[in-house]
Design an enzyme around this catalytic site. Structure first.
Site, short mmCIF file in Angstrom:
data_model
loop_
_atom_site.label_atom_id
_atom_site.label_comp_id
_atom_site.label_asym_id
_atom_site.label_seq_id
_atom_site.Cartn_x
_atom_site.Cartn_y
_atom_site.Cartn_z
N PRO A 79 12.49 -40.89 14.86
CA PRO A 79 13.44 -41.85 15.45
C PRO A 79 14.61 -41.20 16.16
CG PRO A 79 13.64 -41.78 13.05
CD PRO A 79 12.40 -40.99 13.40
N ASN A 80 14.97 -41.81 17.27
CA ASN A 80 16.12 -41.42 18.09
C ASN A 80 15.93 -40.09 18.80
OD1 ASN A 80 17.80 -43.73 17.33
ND2 ASN A 80 17.82 -42.77 15.31
N ARG B 268 21.33 -38.02 24.00
CA ARG B 268 21.90 -38.43 22.71
C ARG B 268 22.83 -37.32 22.17
NH1 ARG B 268 18.55 -38.02 17.13
NH2 ARG B 268 20.20 -38.74 15.73
N TYR C 275 22.95 -32.23 19.75
CA TYR C 275 21.52 -32.03 19.95
C TYR C 275 21.15 -31.32 21.25
CZ TYR C 275 21.40 -35.20 16.00
OH TYR C 275 21.58 -35.76 14.76
N ASN D 81 9.71 -32.95 13.88
CA ASN D 81 11.11 -33.32 13.71
C ASN D 81 11.12 -34.80 13.31
OD1 ASN D 81 13.81 -33.88 13.72
ND2 ASN D 81 14.23 -32.91 15.70
N ALA E 144 16.00 -38.77 11.12
CA ALA E 144 16.62 -39.26 9.88
C ALA E 144 15.59 -39.54 8.78
CB ALA E 144 17.44 -40.52 10.18
N HIS F 211 15.24 -37.32 5.70
CA HIS F 211 16.13 -37.44 4.54
C HIS F 211 15.85 -38.67 3.69
CE1 HIS F 211 18.07 -34.54 7.12
NE2 HIS F 211 18.38 -35.46 8.00
N ASP G 236 4.41 -38.41 1.46
CA ASP G 236 3.10 -38.69 0.87
C ASP G 236 1.99 -38.38 1.86
OD1 ASP G 236 4.19 -39.47 -1.50
OD2 ASP G 236 3.82 -41.63 -1.25
N GLU H 205 8.58 -28.11 9.63
CA GLU H 205 9.70 -29.05 9.80
C GLU H 205 10.71 -28.42 10.76
OE1 GLU H 205 11.54 -30.27 6.07
OE2 GLU H 205 13.47 -30.59 7.08
N HIS I 281 14.44 -28.97 13.14
CA HIS I 281 15.64 -29.73 13.49
C HIS I 281 16.37 -28.99 14.60
CE1 HIS I 281 15.07 -32.26 10.01
NE2 HIS I 281 14.84 -31.17 9.31
N LEU I 282 16.90 -29.76 15.51
CA LEU I 282 17.71 -29.18 16.59
C LEU I 282 19.00 -28.61 16.01
CD1 LEU I 282 16.98 -32.29 18.64
CD2 LEU I 282 16.57 -30.05 19.64
N SER I 283 19.61 -29.40 15.15
CA SER I 283 20.88 -28.97 14.55
C SER I 283 20.62 -28.25 13.23
CB SER I 283 21.76 -30.21 14.29
OG SER I 283 21.14 -31.08 13.35
N ARG J 272 25.77 -29.50 8.38
CA ARG J 272 26.38 -30.75 8.84
C ARG J 272 27.18 -31.40 7.72
NH1 ARG J 272 22.64 -33.59 12.95
NH2 ARG J 272 24.31 -35.13 12.82
N ARG K 43 22.09 -35.16 4.70
CA ARG K 43 21.28 -34.37 5.65
C ARG K 43 20.79 -33.06 5.04
NH1 ARG K 43 21.71 -37.09 10.63
NH2 ARG K 43 23.77 -38.01 10.91
C1 DQA Z 1 17.75 -33.98 13.34
C2 DQA Z 1 18.74 -33.99 12.18
C3 DQA Z 1 18.67 -35.31 11.43
O1 DQA Z 1 19.60 -35.29 10.36
C4 DQA Z 1 19.01 -36.45 12.36
O2 DQA Z 1 18.89 -37.68 11.70
C5 DQA Z 1 18.23 -36.45 13.61
C6 DQA Z 1 17.95 -35.17 14.26
C7 DQA Z 1 17.87 -32.69 14.19
O3 DQA Z 1 16.96 -32.45 14.96
O4 DQA Z 1 18.87 -31.98 14.09
O5 DQA Z 1 17.86 -37.48 14.15
O6 DQA Z 1 16.43 -34.02 12.80
#
Ligand code: DQA
Length: 152
Positions: free
Chosen positions: A12-13, A20, A25, A79, A82, A85, A92, A103, A105-107, A112, A117
């Protein structure tokens, strides 16, 4: 020439990458990835075929992961946004499909401010985690998957 088929899966997002919250990011989108993968893999870039999927919905991500299993994908760069978390359902799914997953993550989620997170539901079911390098996190995860298949 292709030896490995990997799925780049975004939750998502992450459809609005580059727009964004660029201060967190970054300013590049997924279209930057092939260049970065080439930077990391060099001559071996042609050995890797990438497929892309993004969804804001948990169920669609699970469906795509199950499909990756059926397709015999060699790995997933995931990725989960959210859902990382929060989602027992994604955890599952990763627990049984038996497709190596990294896994990403950009950040740097561990640095954080929100404590939530720092928790990952999916982390138990992945071969490793790359976080904090922006789009390069994905390219490094691709490299890690190749390495994973060649470690023996
Ligand atoms: C994220 C970190 C997550 O906590 C956040 O909800 C995201 C992006 C990252 O790529 O840093 O949507 O996965």
């Amino acid at each position: 020439m292709t030896r490995y088929r990997f799925l780049i899966l975004n939750g998502p997002n992450l459809g609005a990458l580059g727009k964004r919250q660029p201060e967190i990011y970054g300013t590049s989108g997924m279209d930057a990835l092939p260049f970065l993968v080439h930077k990391v893999l060099g001559d071996r870039t042609d050995e890797v075929e990438l497929s892309y999927f993004q969804s804001n919905s948990e169920g669609a991500l699970i469906d795509r992961l199950e499909q990756a299993r059926e397709e015999g994908m060699h790995g997933v760069v995931f990725n989960a946004g959210a859902y990382t978390h929060t989602s027992l359902a994604l955890a599952d799914c990763l627990a049984w499909i038996n497709v190596p997953c990294v896994e990403v993550h950009l950040s740097n989620v561990l640095a954080r401010s929100e404590p939530l997170r720092q928790k990952s539901y999916i982390g138990r079911h992945v071969i490793g985690v790359v976080a904090g390098f922006g789009m390069m996190s994905y390219a490094l995860a691709v490299q890690a998957l190749v390495q994973h298949h060649e470690k023996e």
